[in-house]
Design an enzyme around this catalytic site. Sequence first.
Site, PDB file in Angstrom:
ATOM      1  N   GLU A  88       0.824  -1.202   0.000  1.00 23.59           N
ATOM      2  CA  GLU A  88       0.000   0.000   0.000  1.00 23.59           C
ATOM      3  C   GLU A  88       0.863   1.259   0.000  1.00 23.59           C
ATOM      4  O   GLU A  88       1.878   1.321   0.678  1.00 23.59           O
ATOM      5  CB  GLU A  88      -0.928  -0.001   1.218  1.00 23.59           C
ATOM      6  CG  GLU A  88      -1.913  -1.156   1.194  1.00 23.59           C
ATOM      7  CD  GLU A  88      -2.746  -1.260   2.462  1.00 23.59           C
ATOM      8  OE1 GLU A  88      -2.866  -0.240   3.170  1.00 23.59           O
ATOM      9  OE2 GLU A  88      -3.253  -2.353   2.741  1.00 23.59           O
ATOM     10  N   CYS A 322      -3.698   1.346   7.210  1.00 30.77           N
ATOM     11  CA  CYS A 322      -2.530   0.610   6.735  1.00 30.77           C
ATOM     12  C   CYS A 322      -2.687  -0.902   6.913  1.00 30.77           C
ATOM     13  O   CYS A 322      -2.942  -1.401   7.999  1.00 30.77           O
ATOM     14  CB  CYS A 322      -1.285   1.099   7.469  1.00 30.77           C
ATOM     15  SG  CYS A 322       0.223   0.598   6.632  1.00 30.77           S
TER      16      CYS A 322
END
Length: 352
Positions: A88, A322
């Site tokens: 990510e 996250c």
Amino acid sequence: MDIDHIRQRLRALGARPSHEGRLLRAWLQGRALDAGPHTDSNRLPKALQTALPELEAELHGLARVRSEHPGEDGTRLLVELADGQTVESVLLPRDGLCVSTQLGCAVGCVFCMTGKDGLLRQLGSAEIVAQVALARRLRRVHKVVFMGMGEPAHNLDAVVEAIELLGTEGAIPHKNLVLSTVGDLRVFERLPQMRVKPALALSLHTTRAELRTQLLPRAPRIDPAELVELGEAWARTTGYPIQYQWTLIEGVNDGEEELDGIVGLLAGKYAVMNMIPFNAVDGLDFRRPSAERAAEIARSLHRRGILTKLRQSAGQDVDAGCGQLRARESQVAFVRRAEKRAARGAANTADA
């Protein structure tokens, strides 16, 4: 792939230092490798010119957008690597970018989704930098924070190589390269040796050593007071304040005892305290404090002389904090594989 591998490829194709720098700058700026004026003085060797399309495709293949998830505080990108794995990155406000340095994480912070499955593999320095090149094809990037998936100290050689390139050919100011760590001593040993001097973000989360061991079970056993002193030394060396990261968890580290501890540790220090309310994660019992309580904590620290910023975890409004995007995609893929296996099993039974 690492950056040195790319340099060797270019040199094997006849690139001189000027060619090497020019091509790396074009890649890092998100431009075509053959962009810019072509004159006799900067003409590429024929072998290198011929190889550009293949090289460009290979570099673009290091990081591709699998999916985009816009939010109020930035756009989270699920990035596909050349081997099909995903990490990510986050397009942050004010031309910032958050990049990942590992696939998974070994620290195992109990409030974080990324570390739930442990460390799967390291990212090469070129894969880290490729996230910046990818983002720059989408928009301007003037600041890079190494705060995505992974603990940078556990992949230090690759992270340092990425920082050095971004701070030179990538034209990003040194103070705008922010290295985040839970407090590994190897970082403090390596920082003075670096040509590019990055800013530093330290994951604190508590002022109590015993609680820190519970929250960050596989982080180095370093007392918060010692961590702050190491950070302060680097802040005074570089002239950049240390950013202390504090995930604010209701009933865990949001009490008056902790606020007193923060004041005791950071009073007079060249520091910024970033308070980040916990981002809800499926399967975890932690809760974020109310908005009112979080704001009062920030105000209280301000009144007591601690520069404090109340931040939101990027992607919170789209359930994409996250590690959550990758985890969600992995779960979907697992279910689909199970469904396919079940369908094949049913078909085999019918044939029998």
